[in-house]
Every structure is written in C-alpha cells, then in structure tokens.
Design an enzyme around this catalytic site. Structure first.
Site, PDB file in Angstrom:
ATOM      1  N   SER A  13      28.655  38.826  24.853  1.00 21.69           N
ATOM      2  CA  SER A  13      27.908  40.091  24.850  1.00 21.69           C
ATOM      3  C   SER A  13      28.855  41.282  25.069  1.00 21.69           C
ATOM      4  O   SER A  13      28.619  42.364  24.527  1.00 21.69           O
ATOM      5  CB  SER A  13      26.785  40.070  25.889  1.00 21.69           C
ATOM      6  OG  SER A  13      27.310  40.101  27.192  1.00 21.69           O
ATOM      7  N   ASN A  14      29.920  41.079  25.830  1.00 29.99           N
ATOM      8  CA  ASN A  14      30.896  42.168  25.989  1.00 29.99           C
ATOM      9  C   ASN A  14      31.662  42.430  24.703  1.00 29.99           C
ATOM     10  O   ASN A  14      31.942  43.580  24.359  1.00 29.99           O
ATOM     11  CB  ASN A  14      31.866  41.852  27.127  1.00 29.99           C
ATOM     12  CG  ASN A  14      31.289  42.206  28.485  1.00 29.99           C
ATOM     13  OD1 ASN A  14      31.130  43.378  28.815  1.00 29.99           O
ATOM     14  ND2 ASN A  14      30.942  41.192  29.263  1.00 29.99           N
ATOM     15  N   LEU A  89      37.605  32.329  30.359  1.00 29.38           N
ATOM     16  CA  LEU A  89      37.561  31.687  31.672  1.00 29.38           C
ATOM     17  C   LEU A  89      38.764  30.803  31.994  1.00 29.38           C
ATOM     18  O   LEU A  89      38.830  30.227  33.074  1.00 29.38           O
ATOM     19  CB  LEU A  89      36.240  30.919  31.830  1.00 29.38           C
ATOM     20  CG  LEU A  89      34.989  31.803  31.631  1.00 29.38           C
ATOM     21  CD1 LEU A  89      33.718  30.998  31.818  1.00 29.38           C
ATOM     22  CD2 LEU A  89      34.990  33.021  32.545  1.00 29.38           C
ATOM     23  N   LYS A  90      39.729  30.719  31.090  1.00 33.01           N
ATOM     24  CA  LYS A  90      40.940  29.933  31.384  1.00 33.01           C
ATOM     25  C   LYS A  90      42.018  30.860  31.944  1.00 33.01           C
ATOM     26  O   LYS A  90      42.065  32.049  31.602  1.00 33.01           O
ATOM     27  CB  LYS A  90      41.457  29.285  30.095  1.00 33.01           C
ATOM     28  CG  LYS A  90      40.613  28.094  29.671  1.00 33.01           C
ATOM     29  CD  LYS A  90      41.177  26.801  30.223  1.00 33.01           C
ATOM     30  CE  LYS A  90      40.165  25.680  30.344  1.00 33.01           C
ATOM     31  NZ  LYS A  90      39.412  25.342  29.168  1.00 33.01           N
ATOM     32  N   HIS A 108      35.923  41.706  35.389  1.00 36.37           N
ATOM     33  CA  HIS A 108      35.448  40.759  36.410  1.00 36.37           C
ATOM     34  C   HIS A 108      34.090  41.265  36.907  1.00 36.37           C
ATOM     35  O   HIS A 108      33.936  42.450  37.203  1.00 36.37           O
ATOM     36  CB  HIS A 108      36.455  40.684  37.556  1.00 36.37           C
ATOM     37  CG  HIS A 108      36.069  39.675  38.579  1.00 36.37           C
ATOM     38  ND1 HIS A 108      36.227  38.318  38.381  1.00 36.37           N
ATOM     39  CD2 HIS A 108      35.479  39.810  39.798  1.00 36.37           C
ATOM     40  CE1 HIS A 108      35.768  37.670  39.440  1.00 36.37           C
ATOM     41  NE2 HIS A 108      35.305  38.545  40.312  1.00 36.37           N
ATOM     42  N   ASP A 149      42.845  37.384  39.101  1.00 41.44           N
ATOM     43  CA  ASP A 149      42.123  38.590  39.559  1.00 41.44           C
ATOM     44  C   ASP A 149      42.958  39.467  40.493  1.00 41.44           C
ATOM     45  O   ASP A 149      42.423  40.087  41.416  1.00 41.44           O
ATOM     46  CB  ASP A 149      40.806  38.191  40.273  1.00 41.44           C
ATOM     47  CG  ASP A 149      39.858  37.455  39.338  1.00 41.44           C
ATOM     48  OD1 ASP A 149      39.861  37.736  38.126  1.00 41.44           O
ATOM     49  OD2 ASP A 149      39.125  36.577  39.829  1.00 41.44           O
TER      50      ASP A 149
END
Ligand code: GAR
Length: 205
Positions: A13-14, A89-90, A108, A149
């Site tokens: 969606s992003n 997600l990796k 994030h 992150d």
C-alpha cells in the site's frame, strides 16, 4: 530524472501511495523498479500494468532469485538515486548498504527509537504499542545503516491512539500517516531538500 527503487515484502500500500503521489508531480521523479524478497509478492500486482520491472532477491541465489551482488549491479546500472524500504522485512545486507550509502531509507510504523529493532515489524509493532498502553504512536522515516532501525531519523508524524481498542485499530491509523509521510519525504529527496547539518537531518521548505 530522480530514480527510485522500492523494496517490498507484502501488500504494497505504501508503494501505491508513492506511485500515485509521484504521478501528480512534474514527472521529475519516478519509481524505476520494485524489489522483493518474495517470488510472487502481492505488491508486484501494483506495478504489473506500468512497465516497471520487478526483481526477487535472496541471500541464496537460484533460478528464481537474484543474489544481492547481482541486484547491486542492476541498481547501479539503473542509476538509482534512492532506495525506499516500504514494508521490506528482511535485513539489508552490508553489500547493499556500502554501495548505496545515505541513499537507503526505511519507513517504520512507530516513533523510533521506541518499538524498533529485530522482530519489530508490521502488526508485532502495533501489538507491543497496544500492550504498553502507549497513547501516541506514529510513523518514522530514517536512514538505513547496518543495525536494525538505527539510522538517523529524517521525518516523523504522530497520531493519538488513546481511544483505540486493538492493535489493528492502531495499524490502520498509522498506515494513513505512512501514506502521507513517505511520499512527501521522497518528493523532498527528489528536490534535494533533505540536508544534514549539526549532525541532524533537516527538511528544507
Ligand atoms: C507498513 O506498515 C510499514 O511501516 C511496515 O510494513 C507495512 C507494509 O505495508 N514496515 C515495517 O514494519 C518495517 N519494520 P504495505 O506493504 O501495505 O506498504
């Protein structure tokens, strides 16, 4: 032309929000490829009719997946200016980070440095936020470095979650913010308005 590669793992969606937003600008920035760690990533559907190439990448190269080494040379040949992790997600391997220093950003779904790190992705984040009874959460866009992150924060937007009743409620409130914030920041990158000064990141008007 400012060239963007978007990395995805899920519904995208992003990715859609980015493409829709760039279509409204003067056409001086565009998504030139989409990369996933999945073979048939649902997000690939979003670019199916747009002649935007998709690549699947894996640490273990095989007939279906590119190695990160090959991916780096593809991205270099495409002269990519910015890599956007939009629900990828990796962990990004060092070879990619070293080749695209300060050119990789991630979104994030919480206000970093809280609720980040390994295992903190998607609904896991919103569950942790819910369970802590946090009253304000949001979205963070930051540079990607070799630690999860951890890179410097570029932009954040918050949302009041004092009335939510589930992690899913939080997810949908945060997603709305993501769809505004990420395209906005990408446009600022393409306009060269993201600068580093005093060891901080500033977005020029
Ligand atoms: C987004 O909420 C994004 O912030 C999150 O995955 C979702 C992807 O949604 N990313 C992370 O959790 C990274 N740690 P989308 O595929 O619909 O864009």
């Amino acid at each position: 032309m400012y060239k963007i590669a978007v990395f995805v793992s899920g519904r995208g969606s992003n990715l859609k929000a980015i493409i829709d937003r760039l279509a409204q600008t003067e056409k001086n920035a565009e998504v030139v490829c989409v990369v996933s760690d999945k073979l048939d990533c649902p997000a690939f559907k979003i670019v199916e009719s747009k002649q935007i190439p998709t690549y699947s990448v894996s640490q273990n190269e095989n007939e279906n997946f590119l190695s990160y080494t090959k991916l780096v040379s593809i991205l270099e040949n495409l002269e990519i200016d910015l890599i956007v992790l939009a629900g990828f997600l990796k962990k990004i391997p060092n070879i990619l980070i070293d080749s695209f220093e300060k050119k990789i950003i991630n979104i994030h779904p919480a206000l970093l440095p809280a609720f980040g790190g390994k295992g903190m992705y998607g609904l896991n984040v919103h569950k942790a936020v819910f369970e802590k009874s946090v009253q304000i959460t949001g979205a963070t866009i930051h540079y990607v470095d070799k630690i999860y992150d951890n890179g410097k924060i570029i932009a954040q937007k918050s949302v009041d979650i004092s009335r939510v009743e589930s992690p899913e409620d939080i997810a949908s409130l945060v997603l709305e913010i993501e769809h505004e914030l990420l395209p906005e920041v990408i446009v600022k990158f393409s306009e060269k308005k993201i600068i580093e000064k005093n060891n901080r990141i500033y977005i020029n008007k």
